[in-house]
Design a protein around this motif. Structure first.
Motif, PDB file in Angstrom:
ATOM      1  N   VAL A   1      -6.020   7.200  -3.683  1.00  0.00           N
ATOM      2  CA  VAL A   1      -5.076   6.060  -3.374  1.00  0.00           C
ATOM      3  C   VAL A   1      -4.586   6.646  -1.937  1.00  0.00           C
ATOM      4  O   VAL A   1      -4.208   6.069  -1.080  1.00  0.00           O
ATOM      5  CB  VAL A   1      -3.798   5.981  -4.277  1.00  0.00           C
ATOM      6  CG1 VAL A   1      -2.794   4.874  -3.536  1.00  0.00           C
ATOM      7  CG2 VAL A   1      -4.241   5.109  -5.440  1.00  0.00           C
TER       8      VAL A   1
ATOM      9  N   GLU B   1      -7.074   5.932   0.406  1.00  0.00           N
ATOM     10  CA  GLU B   1      -7.243   4.463   0.717  1.00  0.00           C
ATOM     11  C   GLU B   1      -5.905   3.900   1.625  1.00  0.00           C
ATOM     12  O   GLU B   1      -6.088   2.994   2.161  1.00  0.00           O
ATOM     13  CB  GLU B   1      -7.082   3.632  -0.532  1.00  0.00           C
ATOM     14  CG  GLU B   1      -8.331   3.834  -1.121  1.00  0.00           C
ATOM     15  CD  GLU B   1      -8.379   3.260  -2.781  1.00  0.00           C
ATOM     16  OE1 GLU B   1      -7.104   2.672  -2.880  1.00  0.00           O
ATOM     17  OE2 GLU B   1      -9.323   3.083  -3.364  1.00  0.00           O
ATOM     18  N   THR B   2      -4.851   4.569   1.630  1.00  0.00           N
ATOM     19  CA  THR B   2      -3.595   3.973   2.140  1.00  0.00           C
ATOM     20  C   THR B   2      -3.408   4.892   3.508  1.00  0.00           C
ATOM     21  O   THR B   2      -2.086   4.766   4.257  1.00  0.00           O
ATOM     22  CB  THR B   2      -2.392   4.396   1.322  1.00  0.00           C
ATOM     23  OG1 THR B   2      -2.017   5.774   1.072  1.00  0.00           O
ATOM     24  CG2 THR B   2      -2.588   3.192   0.218  1.00  0.00           C
TER      25      THR B   2
ATOM     26  N   ARG C   1       2.477   1.725  -3.421  1.00  0.00           N
ATOM     27  CA  ARG C   1       1.278   2.070  -4.344  1.00  0.00           C
ATOM     28  C   ARG C   1       1.127   3.537  -4.080  1.00  0.00           C
ATOM     29  O   ARG C   1       0.954   4.323  -5.185  1.00  0.00           O
ATOM     30  CB  ARG C   1       0.045   1.470  -4.119  1.00  0.00           C
ATOM     31  CG  ARG C   1      -1.078   1.643  -4.887  1.00  0.00           C
ATOM     32  CD  ARG C   1      -1.962   0.489  -4.845  1.00  0.00           C
ATOM     33  NE  ARG C   1      -3.251   0.952  -5.615  1.00  0.00           N
ATOM     34  CZ  ARG C   1      -4.457   1.367  -4.966  1.00  0.00           C
ATOM     35  NH1 ARG C   1      -4.396   1.365  -3.651  1.00  0.00           N
ATOM     36  NH2 ARG C   1      -5.401   1.741  -5.800  1.00  0.00           N
ATOM     37  N   ALA C   2       1.013   4.139  -3.000  1.00  0.00           N
ATOM     38  CA  ALA C   2       0.669   5.531  -2.737  1.00  0.00           C
ATOM     39  C   ALA C   2       1.889   6.205  -3.130  1.00  0.00           C
ATOM     40  O   ALA C   2       1.731   7.586  -3.722  1.00  0.00           O
ATOM     41  CB  ALA C   2       0.368   5.849  -1.457  1.00  0.00           C
TER      42      ALA C   2
ATOM     43  N   PRO D   1      -2.557   2.164   6.462  1.00  0.00           N
ATOM     44  CA  PRO D   1      -1.178   1.535   6.362  1.00  0.00           C
ATOM     45  C   PRO D   1      -0.105   2.670   6.699  1.00  0.00           C
ATOM     46  O   PRO D   1       0.982   2.367   7.094  1.00  0.00           O
ATOM     47  CB  PRO D   1      -1.157   1.111   4.787  1.00  0.00           C
ATOM     48  CG  PRO D   1      -2.447   0.768   4.346  1.00  0.00           C
ATOM     49  CD  PRO D   1      -3.371   1.877   5.242  1.00  0.00           C
TER      50      PRO D   1
ATOM     51  N   ASP E   1       0.950  -1.239  -0.011  1.00  0.00           N
ATOM     52  CA  ASP E   1      -0.074  -0.075   0.140  1.00  0.00           C
ATOM     53  C   ASP E   1       0.871   1.126  -0.059  1.00  0.00           C
ATOM     54  O   ASP E   1       0.651   2.242  -0.582  1.00  0.00           O
ATOM     55  CB  ASP E   1      -0.895   0.196   1.244  1.00  0.00           C
ATOM     56  CG  ASP E   1      -2.121  -0.861   1.028  1.00  0.00           C
ATOM     57  OD1 ASP E   1      -2.438  -1.277  -0.080  1.00  0.00           O
ATOM     58  OD2 ASP E   1      -2.825  -1.233   1.994  1.00  0.00           O
TER      59      ASP E   1
END
Length: 320
Positions: free
Chosen positions: A206, A209-210, A190-191, A213, A187
């Motif tokens: 993103v 969403e992260t 990805r971010a 994490p 995660d």
């Protein structure tokens, strides 16, 4: 169990071939060119599975890894490597872009494409290798963002995280929290890639969403700080306390309780280490943010069913 190559016990004449064979397994197939093939060639490599990702550490004498277009065409699954240079300057050339990477800095390498990576003298790097399909991002976005990761506001956080993974991969992959760490690592990667992509089409989604994490990664790095708390964490992530608590509630966990549990796990592990047996239990607890020894002991017993001193004695007895 991980894969480990250490040339220390190998005859000098076998080391060049051993390093080449190990590199084919540990990373992308490439030509391995030693700075001084007739000299003191030495290397240590470790490969550890972390969920669907891989932790790869490499320490060696001067080396050059050359991945040609022909070798790159042999791989079906693209992989991105987030590599932190730990010793010596790394040099990377990929897609006509050259970069010098000093110790402590991170580079993102598309292992499915040609590249030329090297260092001179004794060098060391640790990296997290993630298949593109685990990122859930368009391939063109990942490849566009990879050379620009230093522009991401998450660059330093991810750099520190990868460096921490590479410091003791055996302990991390063998811990009960390995699956959680794996998911958080993907995660975060990805971010970072999305926020480094100048098109910005996916960044806001993103980044939201992260949040958790990123919070977990930040918290684990600052567990020893006795002042660590929701307000500190919210400020570090530029969100309100309300937003932070809502994210935790949506995930079904209490932030304060989770911090205590993480600290208890660190103390519990440290109390089993022979090199720490001389430290008073209260000192170990303070190292992990517990100011009140009575409060710590009560929490420890409630969590593990025995006092810290009982746990330490049982660990010592198990070693005898």
């Amino acid at each position: 169990m991980g894969f480990v190559l250490d040339t220390t016990g190998l005859p000098v004449q076998e080391r060049v071939e051993a390093v080449h064979t190990a590199m084919m397994f540990a990373s992308a197939p490439c030509h391995v060119i030693h700075e001084d093939p007739g000299g003191d060639v030495h290397a240590r490599m470790e490969v550890w599975d972390l969920g669907n990702a891989t932790i790869f550490t490499h320490r060696s004498s001067g080396i050059r890894l050359l991945r040609t277009a022909k070798l790159a065409r042999q791989d079906a699954m693209p992989v991105i490597a987030l590599s932190v240079q730990r010793r010596a300057q790394g040099r990377i050339e990929q897609r006509e872009r050259q970069q010098v990477v000093p110790p402590g800095e991170l580079l993102a390498v598309d292992l499915s494409a040609p590249y030329d990576y090297s260092w001179s003298g004794d060098g060391e790097a640790g990296c997290l290798q993630i298949p593109f399909d685990q990122l859930g991002l368009p391939i063109d976005l990942v490849r566009r963002a990879a050379p620009a990761v230093s522009a991401s506001p998450l660059y330093r956080m991810v750099t520190d995280h990868v460096a921490h993974l590479a410091r003791d991969p055996a302990a991390i992959t063998g811990d009960v929290s390995a699956a959680t760490v794996a998911a958080a690592s993907v995660d975060l990667a990805r971010a970072m890639l999305v926020s480094a992509d100048r098109s910005g089409r996916h960044a806001r989604q993103v980044y939201a969403e992260t949040l958790l994490p990123r919070v977990r990664a930040f918290t684990r790095r600052h567990l020893a700080d006795p002042d660590l708390g929701p307000a500190t964490i919210a400020a570090a992530h530029n969100v309100s306390l309300r937003r932070l608590y809502q994210a935790c509630s949506d995930a079904g966990f209490s932030l304060e309780q989770w911090i205590i549990q993480e600290r208890l796990q660190r103390v519990r592990h440290e109390l089993t280490q022979p090199q720490r047996r001389h430290l008073p239990i209260a000192a170990v607890a303070r190292r992990w943010g517990f100011r009140d020894a009575t409060h710590f002991t009560r929490r420890f017993k409630a969590r593990y069913g025995m006092t810290p001193s009982q746990w330490r004695r049982s660990a010592e007895a198990a070693r005898e």
